[in-house]
Design a protein around this motif. Structure first.
Motif, PDB file in Angstrom:
ATOM      1  N   HIS A 143     -48.392  18.906 -26.054  1.00  0.00           N
ATOM      2  CA  HIS A 143     -48.253  17.748 -25.454  1.00  0.00           C
ATOM      3  C   HIS A 143     -48.149  16.340 -26.286  1.00  0.00           C
ATOM      4  O   HIS A 143     -47.015  15.626 -26.337  1.00  0.00           O
ATOM      5  CB  HIS A 143     -49.808  17.422 -24.565  1.00  0.00           C
ATOM      6  CG  HIS A 143     -49.553  16.140 -23.681  1.00  0.00           C
ATOM      7  ND1 HIS A 143     -49.048  16.445 -22.389  1.00  0.00           N
ATOM      8  CD2 HIS A 143     -49.946  14.949 -23.886  1.00  0.00           C
ATOM      9  CE1 HIS A 143     -49.366  15.090 -21.900  1.00  0.00           C
ATOM     10  NE2 HIS A 143     -49.572  14.256 -22.623  1.00  0.00           N
ATOM     11  N   GLY A 144     -48.636  16.464 -27.508  1.00  0.00           N
ATOM     12  CA  GLY A 144     -48.665  15.677 -28.544  1.00  0.00           C
ATOM     13  C   GLY A 144     -47.066  15.846 -29.056  1.00  0.00           C
ATOM     14  O   GLY A 144     -46.506  14.413 -29.301  1.00  0.00           O
ATOM     15  N   VAL A 145     -46.491  16.835 -29.346  1.00  0.00           N
ATOM     16  CA  VAL A 145     -45.077  17.030 -29.780  1.00  0.00           C
ATOM     17  C   VAL A 145     -44.162  16.269 -28.533  1.00  0.00           C
ATOM     18  O   VAL A 145     -43.260  15.704 -29.249  1.00  0.00           O
ATOM     19  CB  VAL A 145     -44.854  18.450 -30.007  1.00  0.00           C
ATOM     20  CG1 VAL A 145     -43.113  18.748 -30.161  1.00  0.00           C
ATOM     21  CG2 VAL A 145     -45.549  19.166 -31.101  1.00  0.00           C
ATOM     22  N   LEU A 146     -44.558  16.538 -27.700  1.00  0.00           N
ATOM     23  CA  LEU A 146     -43.374  15.767 -26.731  1.00  0.00           C
ATOM     24  C   LEU A 146     -43.569  14.338 -26.629  1.00  0.00           C
ATOM     25  O   LEU A 146     -42.513  13.699 -26.435  1.00  0.00           O
ATOM     26  CB  LEU A 146     -43.679  16.506 -25.189  1.00  0.00           C
ATOM     27  CG  LEU A 146     -43.226  17.955 -25.086  1.00  0.00           C
ATOM     28  CD1 LEU A 146     -43.598  18.274 -23.552  1.00  0.00           C
ATOM     29  CD2 LEU A 146     -41.730  18.110 -25.288  1.00  0.00           C
ATOM     30  N   HIS A 147     -44.876  13.860 -26.719  1.00  0.00           N
ATOM     31  CA  HIS A 147     -44.871  12.475 -26.945  1.00  0.00           C
ATOM     32  C   HIS A 147     -43.962  11.939 -28.151  1.00  0.00           C
ATOM     33  O   HIS A 147     -43.417  10.549 -27.870  1.00  0.00           O
ATOM     34  CB  HIS A 147     -46.299  12.033 -27.012  1.00  0.00           C
ATOM     35  CG  HIS A 147     -46.930  11.821 -25.606  1.00  0.00           C
ATOM     36  ND1 HIS A 147     -46.545  10.949 -24.847  1.00  0.00           N
ATOM     37  CD2 HIS A 147     -48.370  12.274 -24.927  1.00  0.00           C
ATOM     38  CE1 HIS A 147     -47.270  11.076 -23.661  1.00  0.00           C
ATOM     39  NE2 HIS A 147     -48.310  11.839 -23.932  1.00  0.00           N
ATOM     40  N   LEU A 148     -44.212  12.576 -29.357  1.00  0.00           N
ATOM     41  CA  LEU A 148     -43.443  12.176 -30.386  1.00  0.00           C
ATOM     42  C   LEU A 148     -42.048  12.303 -30.449  1.00  0.00           C
ATOM     43  O   LEU A 148     -41.287  11.187 -30.870  1.00  0.00           O
ATOM     44  CB  LEU A 148     -43.742  13.138 -31.638  1.00  0.00           C
ATOM     45  CG  LEU A 148     -45.354  13.330 -32.173  1.00  0.00           C
ATOM     46  CD1 LEU A 148     -45.558  14.049 -33.323  1.00  0.00           C
ATOM     47  CD2 LEU A 148     -45.870  11.794 -32.334  1.00  0.00           C
ATOM     48  N   LEU A 149     -41.370  13.042 -29.212  1.00  0.00           N
ATOM     49  CA  LEU A 149     -40.251  13.089 -29.198  1.00  0.00           C
ATOM     50  C   LEU A 149     -39.607  12.079 -28.000  1.00  0.00           C
ATOM     51  O   LEU A 149     -38.324  12.261 -27.818  1.00  0.00           O
ATOM     52  CB  LEU A 149     -39.753  14.473 -28.910  1.00  0.00           C
ATOM     53  CG  LEU A 149     -39.694  15.476 -30.211  1.00  0.00           C
ATOM     54  CD1 LEU A 149     -39.749  16.970 -29.724  1.00  0.00           C
ATOM     55  CD2 LEU A 149     -38.977  15.184 -31.448  1.00  0.00           C
TER      56      LEU A 149
END
Length: 198
Positions: A143-149
């Motif tokens: 979830h965090g990775v998708l937010h970063l992207l």
């Protein structure tokens, strides 16, 4: 969590090789979401996501930070940076959120930002969902990775889209099953009530 080698991502990678991940790692519970497992997951996910990324986000190398902390520290971060109350499960601080993505210098990684996960909140959520803490931590990392992207969920429809993409990422690395997918969507009430939009 499967700590061995992960199967290849299901999406074809336009790069010649999986991207390199320069991972700044910090954990008050180093026995959880181990650094090398985290790096492997991030490499596979960034490989799988390449075709969907903005061209400015495509790179042969990425740099990001992952921190596993406690609820007290997370509550302070949430209050300071998101004006929220109490601990949340995951916060993402994207380097590209306040302006355009800046292309790195040749040979330098693209800076994505930082992901912070509260292991105590994750533990409560895992217990409520009926799966392991390891699985919950991997879920929150994705979830965090998708937010970063650049993914976000200001409404229910965008949240559903983002959660579906998370499930695909986890399936691509052997981290979830069809049964897990059904469980996510059948959780009573608001299954991600502890998560604030970041």
């Amino acid at each position: 969590m499967n700590r061995g080698a992960f199967p290849p991502a299901r999406v074809l990678n336009p790069l010649a090789a999986d991207p390199v991940v320069d991972l700044a790692w910090s954990s008050i519970r180093p026995d959880l979401l181990r650094q090398e497992s985290c790096r492997q997951l991030l490499r596979h996910w960034l490989t799988a996501l390449q075709p969907e990324l903005d061209p400015r986000q495509r790179s042969r190398a990425y740099s990001l930070g992952v921190t596993v902390t406690d609820d007290i520290t997370m509550a302070e971060l949430n209050r300071t940076w998101r004006h929220g109350q109490g601990a949340t499960d995951v916060l993402a601080f994207a380097s590209g959120q306040d302006g355009p993505w800046l292309a790195p210098e040749p040979g330098e990684p693209l800076e994505l930002g930082d992901i912070v996960i509260a292991w105590e909140t994750a533990e409560r959520q895992a217990e409520a969902a009926g799966w392991t803490l390891d699985r919950e931590l991997v879920w929150l990392l994705s979830h965090g990775v998708l937010h970063l992207l650049g993914w976000d969920h200001p409404d229910d429809a965008s949240l559903a889209t983002m959660l579906e993409r998370q499930i695909l990422l986890l399936e691509a690395t052997g981290q979830t099953t069809v049964q897990d997918r059904a469980k996510v969507w059948s959780l009573p009430g608001k299954p991600f009530a502890n998560h604030d939009s970041t």
